[in-house]
Design a protein around this motif. Structure first.
Motif, PDB file in Angstrom:
ATOM      1  N   THR A  38       0.825  -1.211   0.000  1.00 45.06           N
ATOM      2  CA  THR A  38       0.000   0.000   0.000  1.00 45.06           C
ATOM      3  C   THR A  38       0.857   1.256   0.000  1.00 45.06           C
ATOM      4  O   THR A  38       0.627   2.179  -0.796  1.00 45.06           O
ATOM      5  CB  THR A  38      -0.920   0.010   1.237  1.00 45.06           C
ATOM      6  OG1 THR A  38      -1.728  -1.162   1.235  1.00 45.06           O
ATOM      7  CG2 THR A  38      -1.819   1.238   1.240  1.00 45.06           C
ATOM      8  N   VAL A  39       1.842   1.290   0.883  1.00 45.31           N
ATOM      9  CA  VAL A  39       2.710   2.470   0.981  1.00 45.31           C
ATOM     10  C   VAL A  39       3.500   2.663  -0.315  1.00 45.31           C
ATOM     11  O   VAL A  39       3.574   3.777  -0.852  1.00 45.31           O
ATOM     12  CB  VAL A  39       3.665   2.344   2.187  1.00 45.31           C
ATOM     13  CG1 VAL A  39       4.701   3.466   2.179  1.00 45.31           C
ATOM     14  CG2 VAL A  39       2.876   2.365   3.490  1.00 45.31           C
ATOM     15  N   PHE A  40       4.071   1.584  -0.842  1.00 49.89           N
ATOM     16  CA  PHE A  40       4.875   1.672  -2.056  1.00 49.89           C
ATOM     17  C   PHE A  40       4.021   2.087  -3.254  1.00 49.89           C
ATOM     18  O   PHE A  40       4.412   2.957  -4.039  1.00 49.89           O
ATOM     19  CB  PHE A  40       5.545   0.322  -2.330  1.00 49.89           C
ATOM     20  CG  PHE A  40       6.425   0.317  -3.547  1.00 49.89           C
ATOM     21  CD1 PHE A  40       7.619   1.013  -3.563  1.00 49.89           C
ATOM     22  CD2 PHE A  40       6.055  -0.380  -4.692  1.00 49.89           C
ATOM     23  CE1 PHE A  40       8.432   1.020  -4.690  1.00 49.89           C
ATOM     24  CE2 PHE A  40       6.855  -0.393  -5.822  1.00 49.89           C
ATOM     25  CZ  PHE A  40       8.055   0.316  -5.815  1.00 49.89           C
ATOM     26  N   GLY A  41       2.838   1.485  -3.399  1.00 52.29           N
ATOM     27  CA  GLY A  41       1.962   1.793  -4.534  1.00 52.29           C
ATOM     28  C   GLY A  41       1.481   3.230  -4.520  1.00 52.29           C
ATOM     29  O   GLY A  41       1.522   3.931  -5.541  1.00 52.29           O
ATOM     30  N   ASN A  42       1.016   3.698  -3.351  1.00 51.95           N
ATOM     31  CA  ASN A  42       0.526   5.073  -3.256  1.00 51.95           C
ATOM     32  C   ASN A  42       1.660   6.082  -3.348  1.00 51.95           C
ATOM     33  O   ASN A  42       1.480   7.179  -3.891  1.00 51.95           O
ATOM     34  CB  ASN A  42      -0.240   5.265  -1.943  1.00 51.95           C
ATOM     35  CG  ASN A  42      -1.624   4.654  -1.984  1.00 51.95           C
ATOM     36  OD1 ASN A  42      -2.519   5.140  -2.660  1.00 51.95           O
ATOM     37  ND2 ASN A  42      -1.812   3.564  -1.269  1.00 51.95           N
ATOM     38  N   LEU A  43       2.843   5.718  -2.844  1.00 53.01           N
ATOM     39  CA  LEU A  43       3.996   6.603  -2.937  1.00 53.01           C
ATOM     40  C   LEU A  43       4.424   6.784  -4.391  1.00 53.01           C
ATOM     41  O   LEU A  43       4.821   7.880  -4.808  1.00 53.01           O
ATOM     42  CB  LEU A  43       5.151   6.052  -2.106  1.00 53.01           C
ATOM     43  CG  LEU A  43       6.345   6.977  -1.880  1.00 53.01           C
ATOM     44  CD1 LEU A  43       5.902   8.243  -1.157  1.00 53.01           C
ATOM     45  CD2 LEU A  43       7.433   6.269  -1.093  1.00 53.01           C
ATOM     46  N   LEU A  44       4.318   5.725  -5.187  1.00 51.49           N
ATOM     47  CA  LEU A  44       4.635   5.820  -6.608  1.00 51.49           C
ATOM     48  C   LEU A  44       3.712   6.809  -7.319  1.00 51.49           C
ATOM     49  O   LEU A  44       4.159   7.605  -8.147  1.00 51.49           O
ATOM     50  CB  LEU A  44       4.533   4.444  -7.267  1.00 51.49           C
ATOM     51  CG  LEU A  44       5.759   3.533  -7.206  1.00 51.49           C
ATOM     52  CD1 LEU A  44       5.466   2.216  -7.904  1.00 51.49           C
ATOM     53  CD2 LEU A  44       6.973   4.206  -7.831  1.00 51.49           C
ATOM     54  N   ILE A  45       2.425   6.741  -7.002  1.00 44.84           N
ATOM     55  CA  ILE A  45       1.466   7.664  -7.625  1.00 44.84           C
ATOM     56  C   ILE A  45       1.762   9.104  -7.207  1.00 44.84           C
ATOM     57  O   ILE A  45       1.708  10.030  -8.022  1.00 44.84           O
ATOM     58  CB  ILE A  45       0.021   7.258  -7.264  1.00 44.84           C
ATOM     59  CG1 ILE A  45      -0.348   5.957  -7.976  1.00 44.84           C
ATOM     60  CG2 ILE A  45      -0.961   8.360  -7.638  1.00 44.84           C
ATOM     61  CD1 ILE A  45      -1.746   5.479  -7.714  1.00 44.84           C
ATOM     62  N   ILE A  46       2.089   9.299  -5.928  1.00 42.52           N
ATOM     63  CA  ILE A  46       2.417  10.640  -5.436  1.00 42.52           C
ATOM     64  C   ILE A  46       3.643  11.196  -6.157  1.00 42.52           C
ATOM     65  O   ILE A  46       3.655  12.337  -6.625  1.00 42.52           O
ATOM     66  CB  ILE A  46       2.647  10.608  -3.912  1.00 42.52           C
ATOM     67  CG1 ILE A  46       1.316  10.378  -3.190  1.00 42.52           C
ATOM     68  CG2 ILE A  46       3.286  11.904  -3.424  1.00 42.52           C
ATOM     69  CD1 ILE A  46       1.448  10.169  -1.697  1.00 42.52           C
TER      70      ILE A  46
END
Length: 324
Positions: A38-46
């Motif tokens: 979750t953290v990695f996926g959302n951080l990529l979008i950010i």
């Protein structure tokens, strides 16, 4: 009349999902992998929305905020649960529990509002495409997000203050993996009628109003798409909304299942398992839905992965050469 002491306890005991020791490593590994994903996926979008100038648009500004909120909402519960499994300590301080209730209520409410704001953005983009940049100005986008933050903060503050009014006379065991207000109400020694009323009234208002806005926006979008004669135009409009529709469906279906399961059954273990879908699985799936369905996000992320791979490869090569 003597004032009542509302803080007779200093900590709560979070029982989690299962007390069987042989299941703890499995639960720990599962939730750790979901949290990191979750953290990695959302951080990529950010990072993608910040780095690519083509994504400096209202839609991606709202997506940036949604990804940030998804990271925060899972970070309010899962890290503490992982720590309790690792240390084999189920205790959470009274203050920590109140903070967790405040943070979770804040980010859950924000999720709700941001989905409604994104639906409005899609409505303007499809139904009023020639006036989109005039309507969705930077000032309006910032104002919509700011109002969402303020409303959510006031709502979470109200819930936290209501919980502070409860008295707990003994050490309480919460059959959940975080401080869930409904569980606290059931374990309180004082009268919880006002707490339940406030929770359900505010919950209905803050859920029904954004959902009504989402349904209205998409009813207008569907009408506009059907009126379009171009087949390519229909496909483009539909593909623009598909990611958001999937996220909205996932959010409301899982949250509804949590509240239905808690009202239909008194089984706390079943409620805790249903909460995982709403509080852990949904934030994890959101970045996958947006990255897989959105061509702009995929176009931005692909070069990033290539550059990252080249950097790692040459870094390892240099390190190996220096050691030799």
């Amino acid at each position: 009349m003597e004032p009542k002491n509302y803080t007779l306890i200093s900590e709560f005991l979070l029982l989690g999902f299962s007390e069987q020791q042989d299941l703890q490593p499995l639960i720990y590994g599962l939730f750790l992998s979901m949290y990191l994903t979750t953290v990695f996926g959302n951080l990529l979008i950010i990072l993608a929305t910040i780095s690519d100038s083509h994504l400096h648009m209202p839609m991606y500004f709202f997506l940036f905020n949604l990804s940030f909120v998804d990271m925060c909402i899972i970070s309010t519960t899962v890290p503490n649960m992982l720590l309790s499994i690792q240390t084999q300590s189920k205790a959470m301080t009274y203050t920590g529990c109140i903070i967790q209730i405040y943070c979770f209520a804040l980010f859950a409410c924000l999720d709700n509002f941001l989905l409604a704001v994104m639906a409005y953005d899609h409505f303007v983009a499809i139904c009023h495409p020639f006036h989109y940049m005039v309507i969705m100005k930077k000032q309006l986008c910032v104002l919509l997000v700011l109002v969402s933050w303020i409303t959510s903060a006031l709502n979470s503050l109200l819930h936290s203050m209501m919980v502070l009014q409860l008295s707990f006379c003994t050490v309480v065991e919460i059959p959940h993996f975080f401080c869930e207000p409904n569980q606290l109400f059931q374990l309180a020694c004082s009268d919880t009628f006002l707490n339940n009323m406030v929770m359900y009234v505010t919950g209905m208002l803050l859920a029904v109003c954004p959902l009504s806005g989402i349904l209205y926006s998409y009813s207008k979008i569907v009408t506009s798409i059907c009126a379009t004669s171009s087949r390519q135009g229909k496909y483009k409009a539909f593909s623009t909304c598909m990611s958001h529709l999937l996220v909205v469906s996932l959010f409301y279906c899982t949250s509804l299942s949590v509240y239905l399961s808690s009202s239909v059954t008194q089984n706390s273990e079943s409620t805790a398992k249903a909460s995982v879908m709403y509080r852990v699985v949904t934030p994890m799936l959101n970045p996958f839905i947006y990255s897989l369905r959105n061509k702009d996000i995929k176009r931005t992320l692909n070069p990033s992965f290539k550059r990252e791979t080249i950097i790692v490869f040459f870094g390892l090569s240099i390190e190996k050469h220096c050691r030799a």
